[in-house]
Scaffold this motif. Structure first.
Motif, PDB file in Angstrom:
ATOM      1  N   LEU A  43       6.683   0.305  -5.770  1.00 49.75           N
ATOM      2  CA  LEU A  43       5.968  -0.836  -6.342  1.00 49.75           C
ATOM      3  C   LEU A  43       6.941  -1.908  -6.817  1.00 49.75           C
ATOM      4  O   LEU A  43       6.723  -3.108  -6.584  1.00 49.75           O
ATOM      5  CB  LEU A  43       5.090  -0.371  -7.501  1.00 49.75           C
ATOM      6  N   ALA A  44       8.028  -1.506  -7.460  1.00 48.56           N
ATOM      7  CA  ALA A  44       9.003  -2.475  -7.958  1.00 48.56           C
ATOM      8  C   ALA A  44       9.696  -3.201  -6.810  1.00 48.56           C
ATOM      9  O   ALA A  44       9.893  -4.420  -6.848  1.00 48.56           O
ATOM     10  CB  ALA A  44      10.034  -1.776  -8.840  1.00 48.56           C
ATOM     11  N   ALA A  45      10.064  -2.466  -5.759  1.00 49.78           N
ATOM     12  CA  ALA A  45      10.735  -3.084  -4.613  1.00 49.78           C
ATOM     13  C   ALA A  45       9.807  -4.064  -3.903  1.00 49.78           C
ATOM     14  O   ALA A  45      10.220  -5.145  -3.472  1.00 49.78           O
ATOM     15  CB  ALA A  45      11.212  -2.007  -3.639  1.00 49.78           C
ATOM     16  N   ALA A  46       8.531  -3.703  -3.777  1.00 49.57           N
ATOM     17  CA  ALA A  46       7.568  -4.589  -3.126  1.00 49.57           C
ATOM     18  C   ALA A  46       7.316  -5.836  -3.963  1.00 49.57           C
ATOM     19  O   ALA A  46       7.178  -6.941  -3.426  1.00 49.57           O
ATOM     20  CB  ALA A  46       6.262  -3.842  -2.877  1.00 49.57           C
ATOM     21  N   LYS A  47       7.237  -5.670  -5.284  1.00 43.74           N
ATOM     22  CA  LYS A  47       7.070  -6.826  -6.172  1.00 43.74           C
ATOM     23  C   LYS A  47       8.243  -7.780  -6.028  1.00 43.74           C
ATOM     24  O   LYS A  47       8.062  -9.007  -5.918  1.00 43.74           O
ATOM     25  CB  LYS A  47       6.940  -6.340  -7.618  1.00 43.74           C
ATOM     26  N   ASP A  48       9.458  -7.238  -5.996  1.00 39.95           N
ATOM     27  CA  ASP A  48      10.652  -8.076  -5.822  1.00 39.95           C
ATOM     28  C   ASP A  48      10.619  -8.817  -4.483  1.00 39.95           C
ATOM     29  O   ASP A  48      11.148  -9.920  -4.363  1.00 39.95           O
ATOM     30  CB  ASP A  48      11.916  -7.226  -5.909  1.00 39.95           C
ATOM     31  N   ALA A  49       9.994  -8.201  -3.464  1.00 38.33           N
ATOM     32  CA  ALA A  49       9.924  -8.820  -2.134  1.00 38.33           C
ATOM     33  C   ALA A  49       8.824  -9.871  -2.040  1.00 38.33           C
ATOM     34  O   ALA A  49       8.781 -10.627  -1.070  1.00 38.33           O
ATOM     35  CB  ALA A  49       9.706  -7.742  -1.072  1.00 38.33           C
ATOM     36  N   MET A  91       0.849  -1.182   0.000  1.00 35.38           N
ATOM     37  CA  MET A  91       0.000   0.000   0.000  1.00 35.38           C
ATOM     38  C   MET A  91       0.893   1.243   0.000  1.00 35.38           C
ATOM     39  O   MET A  91       1.589   1.511   0.983  1.00 35.38           O
ATOM     40  CB  MET A  91      -0.905  -0.019   1.237  1.00 35.38           C
ATOM     41  N   VAL A  92       0.926   1.938  -1.112  1.00 31.01           N
ATOM     42  CA  VAL A  92       1.680   3.195  -1.182  1.00 31.01           C
ATOM     43  C   VAL A  92       0.779   4.247  -0.545  1.00 31.01           C
ATOM     44  O   VAL A  92      -0.014   4.913  -1.201  1.00 31.01           O
ATOM     45  CB  VAL A  92       2.026   3.551  -2.638  1.00 31.01           C
ATOM     46  N   ALA A  93       0.904   4.346   0.774  1.00 30.29           N
ATOM     47  CA  ALA A  93      -0.079   5.128   1.531  1.00 30.29           C
ATOM     48  C   ALA A  93       0.564   5.716   2.785  1.00 30.29           C
ATOM     49  O   ALA A  93       1.154   4.976   3.572  1.00 30.29           O
ATOM     50  CB  ALA A  93      -1.270   4.244   1.919  1.00 30.29           C
ATOM     51  N   PRO A  94       0.416   7.041   2.951  1.00 27.86           N
ATOM     52  CA  PRO A  94      -0.152   7.947   1.967  1.00 27.86           C
ATOM     53  C   PRO A  94       0.879   8.361   0.922  1.00 27.86           C
ATOM     54  O   PRO A  94       2.076   8.399   1.204  1.00 27.86           O
ATOM     55  CB  PRO A  94      -0.562   9.146   2.816  1.00 27.86           C
ATOM     56  N   LEU A  95       0.404   8.680  -0.251  1.00 27.24           N
ATOM     57  CA  LEU A  95       1.262   9.279  -1.270  1.00 27.24           C
ATOM     58  C   LEU A  95       1.217  10.791  -1.063  1.00 27.24           C
ATOM     59  O   LEU A  95       0.143  11.391  -1.103  1.00 27.24           O
ATOM     60  CB  LEU A  95       0.770   8.888  -2.664  1.00 27.24           C
ATOM     61  N   ILE A  96       2.384  11.389  -0.809  1.00 28.95           N
ATOM     62  CA  ILE A  96       2.461  12.810  -0.477  1.00 28.95           C
ATOM     63  C   ILE A  96       2.993  13.576  -1.687  1.00 28.95           C
ATOM     64  O   ILE A  96       4.131  13.356  -2.112  1.00 28.95           O
ATOM     65  CB  ILE A  96       3.375  13.054   0.737  1.00 28.95           C
ATOM     66  N   PRO A  97       2.177  14.446  -2.279  1.00 28.83           N
ATOM     67  CA  PRO A  97       2.622  15.160  -3.480  1.00 28.83           C
ATOM     68  C   PRO A  97       3.867  15.995  -3.217  1.00 28.83           C
ATOM     69  O   PRO A  97       4.019  16.583  -2.155  1.00 28.83           O
ATOM     70  CB  PRO A  97       1.414  16.046  -3.837  1.00 28.83           C
ATOM     71  N   VAL A 142      -0.005   2.099 -15.052  1.00 29.71           N
ATOM     72  CA  VAL A 142       1.064   1.637 -15.947  1.00 29.71           C
ATOM     73  C   VAL A 142       2.069   0.773 -15.183  1.00 29.71           C
ATOM     74  O   VAL A 142       2.497  -0.285 -15.660  1.00 29.71           O
ATOM     75  CB  VAL A 142       1.769   2.842 -16.606  1.00 29.71           C
ATOM     76  N   ALA A 143       2.420   1.201 -13.984  1.00 30.74           N
ATOM     77  CA  ALA A 143       3.424   0.474 -13.204  1.00 30.74           C
ATOM     78  C   ALA A 143       2.923  -0.902 -12.778  1.00 30.74           C
ATOM     79  O   ALA A 143       3.654  -1.892 -12.879  1.00 30.74           O
ATOM     80  CB  ALA A 143       3.836   1.293 -11.983  1.00 30.74           C
ATOM     81  N   VAL A 144       1.693  -0.992 -12.270  1.00 29.00           N
ATOM     82  CA  VAL A 144       1.204  -2.299 -11.811  1.00 29.00           C
ATOM     83  C   VAL A 144       1.039  -3.257 -12.987  1.00 29.00           C
ATOM     84  O   VAL A 144       1.277  -4.472 -12.849  1.00 29.00           O
ATOM     85  CB  VAL A 144      -0.110  -2.177 -11.010  1.00 29.00           C
ATOM     86  N   LYS A 145       0.666  -2.745 -14.148  1.00 26.79           N
ATOM     87  CA  LYS A 145       0.544  -3.601 -15.325  1.00 26.79           C
ATOM     88  C   LYS A 145       1.913  -4.120 -15.751  1.00 26.79           C
ATOM     89  O   LYS A 145       2.085  -5.311 -16.056  1.00 26.79           O
ATOM     90  CB  LYS A 145      -0.116  -2.837 -16.473  1.00 26.79           C
ATOM     91  N   ARG A 146       2.900  -3.232 -15.755  1.00 26.87           N
ATOM     92  CA  ARG A 146       4.249  -3.637 -16.149  1.00 26.87           C
ATOM     93  C   ARG A 146       4.837  -4.654 -15.177  1.00 26.87           C
ATOM     94  O   ARG A 146       5.525  -5.596 -15.585  1.00 26.87           O
ATOM     95  CB  ARG A 146       5.146  -2.390 -16.226  1.00 26.87           C
ATOM     96  N   LEU A 147       4.564  -4.478 -13.893  1.00 30.56           N
ATOM     97  CA  LEU A 147       5.135  -5.353 -12.876  1.00 30.56           C
ATOM     98  C   LEU A 147       4.322  -6.632 -12.656  1.00 30.56           C
ATOM     99  O   LEU A 147       4.797  -7.549 -11.973  1.00 30.56           O
ATOM    100  CB  LEU A 147       5.240  -4.595 -11.547  1.00 30.56           C
ATOM    101  N   GLY A 148       3.111  -6.677 -13.204  1.00 33.52           N
ATOM    102  CA  GLY A 148       2.271  -7.857 -12.995  1.00 33.52           C
ATOM    103  C   GLY A 148       1.633  -7.894 -11.621  1.00 33.52           C
ATOM    104  O   GLY A 148       1.320  -8.982 -11.110  1.00 33.52           O
ATOM    105  N   LEU A 149       1.406  -6.728 -11.026  1.00 39.21           N
ATOM    106  CA  LEU A 149       0.735  -6.658  -9.733  1.00 39.21           C
ATOM    107  C   LEU A 149      -0.772  -6.542  -9.934  1.00 39.21           C
ATOM    108  O   LEU A 149      -1.233  -5.852 -10.847  1.00 39.21           O
ATOM    109  CB  LEU A 149       1.229  -5.435  -8.948  1.00 39.21           C
ATOM    110  N   ALA A 150      -1.531  -7.206  -9.098  1.00 33.76           N
ATOM    111  CA  ALA A 150      -2.989  -7.131  -9.171  1.00 33.76           C
ATOM    112  C   ALA A 150      -3.495  -5.892  -8.457  1.00 33.76           C
ATOM    113  O   ALA A 150      -2.827  -5.357  -7.567  1.00 33.76           O
ATOM    114  CB  ALA A 150      -3.605  -8.385  -8.559  1.00 33.76           C
TER     115      ALA A 150
END
Length: 360
Positions: A250-256, A233-239, A328-336
């Motif tokens: 997202l990439a680091a979490a996918k690798d984990a 959960m990328v939360a909260p995302l702070i602009p 785009v990122a979740v599609k590229r990484l294969g995350l649901a």
């Protein structure tokens, strides 16, 4: 209302807030004033205090259409992690306490939750659906090591074959991997791990008593290795502060080992807005104005918009851009986007001594 100045006689160590403004329901406010006498021995370190509460009911019904659950349980009020942006801070106002230092130093434990939960599950009128844990304050904050309330809640839910979801950033969850792994094998458990930033220095200032980003990735790795479905959960995302890290997180979490992902825009309800603005002035003075301007751009010109459908994502061009980057990122990484539904069909009371065994 502006925050009062910090108490000159308080010594803080790893705290998110540095003031203790009166709660929004309180008729009076207090401010500490230095009388001119500089007496070092009068300084006192702010320590965590824990009181206990024994609720008559523990399953909270949730009606918000923005979340994917209709009930939750909170073993604790307040949270020692001290995340400055925590949207749950205003809940301390209902106790007559401050959303500032009180929220992270005056914790309320609810040690009888597991026993009360058993009584509620046993009611004939109870209809099973996944119970969410950690939706207000973190159930695996440091005092859980002493109280072990979550451990006993999990034991109850496991015995009743009751599905659950957990949201946490507390490393103590690894203590309960034996139960969670077993429940996940029966499709009864899913976990969300919140990762705000990969920058350890920034995390230390934002979330002073929460595990480091690297430690949270290790939690994902351990849970996934035990067969527990994990959502990052990328939360909260702070602009303008953490949003540039979205793809890297997202990439680091996918690798984990994470199999799903979500994101939530920074929320600043009630007292949290002033606390966060104060934190920015103290910790990110060069970016403070830019951060708040970007946030207001996505909140209709305000610090916060509580309307359903907008409070989690914001609105406008910048919010749409973040949502597109995430997609785009979740599609590229294969995350649901969503984890599979949990099993509610096996729910029922655990067998008791003397029960007659089924012949079929």
């Amino acid at each position: 209302m502006p925050l009062p100045p910090p108490d000159p006689f308080l010594r803080l160590r790893a705290r998110g807030a540095d003031t203790n403004a009166a709660g929004r329901f309180e008729p009076y406010a207090r401010a500490a004033e230095n009388d001119g006498w500089d007496i070092p021995e009068d300084e006192r370190l702010v320590r965590t205090e824990v009181s206990e509460e024994h609720p008559r009911s523990v399953i909270n019904r949730v009606t918000s259409p923005d979340v994917g659950f209709d009930r939750s349980i909170n073993p604790y009020r307040g949270c020692e992690h001290g995340c400055i942006y925590c949207y749950a801070r205003p809940s301390h106002g209902f106790l007559g306490l401050s959303a500032g230092l009180d929220f992270e130093t005056k914790i309320v434990a609810r040690p009888t939750v597991p026993e009360t939960l058993v009584r509620e599950l046993a009611r004939k009128s109870y209809a099973v659906a996944p119970i969410a844990l950690g939706t207000n304050t973190d159930p695996y904050q440091p005092i859980e090591q002493r109280y072990r309330i979550m451990r006993r809640i999990l034991e109850v839910l496991s015995d009743w074959n009751h599905p659950l979801t957990i949201v946490t950033r507390g490393a103590l969850i690894e203590r309960d991997i034996d139960i969670l792994g077993d429940m996940a094998g029966r499709n009864l458990a899913q976990v969300g791990i919140s990762v705000t930033t990969l920058d350890a220095g920034l995390a230390r200032r934002l979330e002073p008593r929460a595990p480091t980003p690297e430690r949270r990735l290790a939690m994902i790795r351990a849970l996934a290795g035990a067969g527990v479905p994990v959502r990052v959960m990328v939360a909260p995302l702070i602009p303008a502060l953490t949003e540039s890290e979205l793809e890297r997180i997202l990439a680091a979490a996918k690798d984990a080992g994470a199999s799903a992902a979500s994101w939530i825009l920074l929320r600043l309800p009630h007292e949290v807005a002033e606390l966060f603005r104060d934190w920015l002035k103290r910790n990110e003075p060069g970016r403070a104005k830019h951060v708040m301007n970007k946030l207001r751009e996505m909140r209709g010109g305000k610090d916060y918009d509580s309307n359903w459908g907008r409070r989690m994502r914001g609105e406008g061009q910048h919010a749409e851009l973040i949502a597109h980057r995430f997609a785009v990122a979740v599609k590229r990484l294969g995350l649901a986007r969503d984890l599979p539904p949990l099993d509610c069909s096996a729910f029922g009371p655990p067998p008791r001594a003397g029960d007659q065994l089924s012949l079929f």
